[in-house]
Design a protein around this motif. Structure first.
Motif, PDB file in Angstrom:
ATOM      1  N   CYS A   1      -2.278   4.148  -3.661  1.00  0.00           N
ATOM      2  CA  CYS A   1      -3.129   5.135  -3.010  1.00  0.00           C
ATOM      3  C   CYS A   1      -2.448   6.486  -2.825  1.00  0.00           C
ATOM      4  O   CYS A   1      -3.125   7.495  -2.631  1.00  0.00           O
TER       5      CYS A   1
ATOM      6  N   PHE B   1      -2.119  -1.665  -3.683  1.00  0.00           N
ATOM      7  CA  PHE B   1      -3.049  -0.544  -3.604  1.00  0.00           C
ATOM      8  C   PHE B   1      -2.260   0.740  -3.831  1.00  0.00           C
ATOM      9  O   PHE B   1      -1.539   1.211  -2.965  1.00  0.00           O
TER      10      PHE B   1
ATOM     11  N   THR C   1      -7.389   1.477   4.757  1.00  0.00           N
ATOM     12  CA  THR C   1      -7.295   0.221   4.014  1.00  0.00           C
ATOM     13  C   THR C   1      -6.305  -0.720   4.668  1.00  0.00           C
ATOM     14  O   THR C   1      -6.530  -1.939   4.740  1.00  0.00           O
TER      15      THR C   1
ATOM     16  N   VAL D   1     -12.110  -1.461  -1.596  1.00  0.00           N
ATOM     17  CA  VAL D   1     -10.789  -1.939  -2.015  1.00  0.00           C
ATOM     18  C   VAL D   1     -10.602  -3.397  -1.617  1.00  0.00           C
ATOM     19  O   VAL D   1     -10.122  -4.217  -2.417  1.00  0.00           O
TER      20      VAL D   1
ATOM     21  N   ILE E   1       0.846  -1.191   0.000  1.00  0.00           N
ATOM     22  CA  ILE E   1       0.000   0.000   0.000  1.00  0.00           C
ATOM     23  C   ILE E   1       0.880   1.239   0.000  1.00  0.00           C
ATOM     24  O   ILE E   1       1.717   1.426   0.891  1.00  0.00           O
TER      25      ILE E   1
END
Length: 253
Positions: free
Chosen positions: A89, A87, A23, A223, A12
């Protein structure tokens, strides 16, 4: 069946705050091993404390730097042996500027983080992925709807969608999925409307059918679903998470 991520390593970016932090917590609660990066290491450590039930690797990384991203990915693979989900992000939220007053520095800041950052991470991670892996990339409602005085931000978020759909086409035959989330008015510390406060917040609250701001957790839940087997036939999809946005010029985040 509840979502499960035991034995899954999830990378992430932007994990130190907002949607990235939420998340990380969500996936930690579902059993994932986490590799988190952010430009603010103190924030990462705070996230890790909230994910105390899971194994985490933390690193301060500027996703716009090819070298820093490559080193981070190699360290994660060396430590955990694999990466299963990514992810993307990390991002910079907009500041409203007329085009004629937009600076090169502002362009570089947004493009390097919001767009090049996803490119850097994706390129570095692909050689380590196997069939069943997946990406979720963060765009915005501003990647679907234009906003006056936010041309640079919109350009990056439209770009994320185009880039991600190309990823889906290129990586899909390898069994690697790519999907996109497009958040609306989310209550995060860096949301431009939250920073302004007052009437800007009121306009955002009134700007969607549910009549409230979204939360980072609202996005995190989607997600987690997109990483799961329950979304196994979703590839190249753009999922709007906006409470039913109305047609308006309200600042997005």
């Amino acid at each position: 069946m509840p979502l499960q991520f035991q034995d899954k390593v999830v990378l992430i970016t932007g994990g130190g705050s907002g949607i990235g932090c939420a998340t990380a917590i969500k996936l930690s609660n579902l059993g994932a091993t986490l590799a988190l990066c952010d430009i603010n290491f103190d924030n990462l450590e705070a996230t890790a404390k909230l994910c105390a039930s899971t194994l985490c690797h933390l690193d301060d990384v500027d996703v716009g730097s090819t070298q820093e991203v490559s080193k981070f990915v190699e360290t994660v693979v060396s430590k955990f042996g694999a990466i299963h989900h990514v992810f993307n992000c990390a991002g910079v939220n907009p500041t409203s500027y007329p085009l004629e007053t937009t600076t090169d520095e502002y362009w570089d800041k947004l493009v390097n983080t919001n767009l090049k950052g996803i490119y850097n991470v994706t390129r570095a991670v692909i050689p380590h992925l196997k069939s069943g892996a997946s990406f979720v990339n963060v765009s915005s409602i501003s990647g679907l709807r234009a906003s006056a005085q936010q041309a640079i931000y919109c350009a990056t978020k439209y770009g994320v969608i185009g880039f991600s759909k190309c990823m889906a086409l290129e990586l899909g035959p390898k069994g690697i999925r790519t999907n996109i989330v497009a958040p609306g008015y989310i209550d995060t510390p860096t949301n431009a409307g939250i920073v302004k406060g007052g009437e800007a917040v009121t306009r955002m609250i009134n700007g969607n059918a549910l009549g409230r701001l979204g939360t980072p957790e609202d996005v995190a839940d989607v997600v987690a679903f997109l990483f799961s087997e329950e979304s196994r036939y979703m590839n190249g999809s753009v999922v709007e998470i906006d409470g039913g946005i109305k047609m308006s010029s309200t600042t997005s985040g």
